[in-house]
Scaffold this motif. Structure first.
Motif, mmCIF file in Angstrom:
data_model
loop_
_atom_site.group_PDB
_atom_site.id
_atom_site.type_symbol
_atom_site.label_atom_id
_atom_site.label_comp_id
_atom_site.label_asym_id
_atom_site.label_seq_id
_atom_site.Cartn_x
_atom_site.Cartn_y
_atom_site.Cartn_z
ATOM 1 N N THR A 11 0.777 -1.357 0.070
ATOM 2 C CA THR A 11 -0.143 0.044 0.082
ATOM 3 C C THR A 11 0.926 1.123 0.305
ATOM 4 N N HIS A 23 1.977 6.848 -0.964
ATOM 5 C CA HIS A 23 1.340 5.715 -0.888
ATOM 6 C C HIS A 23 0.923 5.340 -2.409
ATOM 7 N N THR A 77 -5.362 -0.758 -1.766
ATOM 8 C CA THR A 77 -6.049 -0.767 -0.529
ATOM 9 C C THR A 77 -6.097 -2.244 -0.036
ATOM 10 N N ASP A 93 -3.268 0.080 9.465
ATOM 11 C CA ASP A 93 -4.370 0.159 8.632
ATOM 12 C C ASP A 93 -5.587 -0.957 8.653
ATOM 13 N N THR A 127 -10.137 1.731 2.962
ATOM 14 C CA THR A 127 -9.188 1.496 4.119
ATOM 15 C C THR A 127 -8.986 2.749 5.179
ATOM 16 N N GLY A 175 -6.948 4.486 8.641
ATOM 17 C CA GLY A 175 -5.515 4.077 9.194
ATOM 18 C C GLY A 175 -5.165 5.157 10.230
ATOM 19 N N SER A 194 -1.846 6.219 12.861
ATOM 20 C CA SER A 194 -0.238 5.904 13.208
ATOM 21 C C SER A 194 0.226 6.979 14.014
ATOM 22 N N THR A 246 -5.542 8.466 8.417
ATOM 23 C CA THR A 246 -5.831 8.376 6.743
ATOM 24 C C THR A 246 -7.017 7.708 6.404
ATOM 25 N N LYS A 306 -8.695 6.107 2.705
ATOM 26 C CA LYS A 306 -8.041 5.772 1.365
ATOM 27 C C LYS A 306 -9.347 4.827 0.643
#
Length: 287
Positions: A30, A36, A40, A81, A89, A91, A93, A108, A110
């Motif tokens: 990914t 990126h 996904t 994720d 998707t 996420g 972090s 995130t 996506k």
């Protein structure tokens, strides 16, 4: 009548089979290096990811005195994720942060809009939309000129929006372009809040398990003052697919790992030996 219904059903199934002749694994992961990829996660997959960027290999801040940068950490990434569906998707972090804003919590989202396919109803490209929000948890400074003065909570935030447009030309070669927009609510004096850039990424598969990956992000003309101490982030690396793991070793002048960090704050220059070793480990779990 029954024969007519059966014929219609057969035609419907055939048309759907043609439409579902999709192209998979445009990229193995990914992520490429900095950017990126269009990929996904599948529904109910979790990707646990660790990334690390060391200090400069050579130059004034590298060499033997820092064991070629291995004793320094420019940025560190820990994140998860989760595939809400095959197309969506999300996420979360944490990164150390390599720019002026540190201790970043990154969210995130996506979404795969289009997927490349072949056949009569072919789609020549894959298209994925990506949104990133980074929030700095730095302690507030008392100095009025400090970027972490944080007079408002919104000053801790940086946003990025990207379109990931890719095509798998063969089983060995894939190419991606990434138009990006980054907005910082607070910036150093004389810099721009809004940054526009265009990224390029590629993958060349050497064997079933080993590939060469590279990416770069070019600022668009006029999006940043000419006297800003900024360099184009450029990375090249090797990617190893071991089945359950994807392991990556890379070299890049970017210190930051997340787009809200490396796009605004890459101040290292390859020509001055200001590049570093990095690695990423990704482990996918099905739940």
């Amino acid at each position: 009548m029954n024969k007519l219904i059966l014929l219609c059903l057969l035609l419907f199934v055939e048309s759907n089979l043609i439409a579902q002749d999709k192209v998979f694994e445009t990229f193995k992961d990914t992520r490429v290096i900095n950017t990126h990829s269009v990929e996904t996660l599948q529904k109910r997959q979790i990707d646990f990811r660790i990334g690390h960027r060391f200090g400069d290999l050579f130059g004034d801040r590298g060499g033997w005195s820092t064991f070629y940068g291995l004793e320094n950490a420019a940025d560190v990434y820990f994140g998860f994720d989760f595939g809400l569906s095959d197309k969506l998707t999300v996420g979360i972090s944490r990164t150390k942060g390599a720019g002026q804003l540190k201790q970043l919590v990154n969210g995130t989202v996506k979404y795969r809009v289009l997927q490349q396919s072949t056949g009569e109803q072919s789609m020549p490209i894959s298209l994925t939309a990506l949104g990133i929000l980074s929030y700095s948890t730095m302690a507030q400074s008392d100095r009025p000129e400090a970027i972490n003065r944080f007079e408002k909570g919104a000053h801790r935030m940086v946003y990025a929006v990207q379109l990931l447009i890719a095509r798998k030309f063969s089983n060995r070669f894939s190419l991606q372009i990434v138009p990006s927009y980054v907005h910082r609510n607070v910036v150093p004096f004389g810099d721009s809040n809004d940054l526009f850039s265009l990224g390029v990424a590629g993958r060349l598969q050497l064997t079933k398990a080993l590939g060469i990956i590279l990416d770069t992000t070019l600022p668009l003309s006029g999006s940043r003052p000419d006297d800003t101490d900024y360099y184009v982030p450029l990375g090249i690396g090797l990617e190893f697919d071991t089945g359950g793991h994807v392991f990556q070793i890379n070299f890049t002048n970017s210190m930051g790992i997340v787009a809200t960090d490396y796009i605004p704050y890459t101040t290292s220059n390859w020509l001055d030996n200001q590049f570093r070793l990095g690695f990423t480990i990704s482990r996918i779990f099905n739940i």
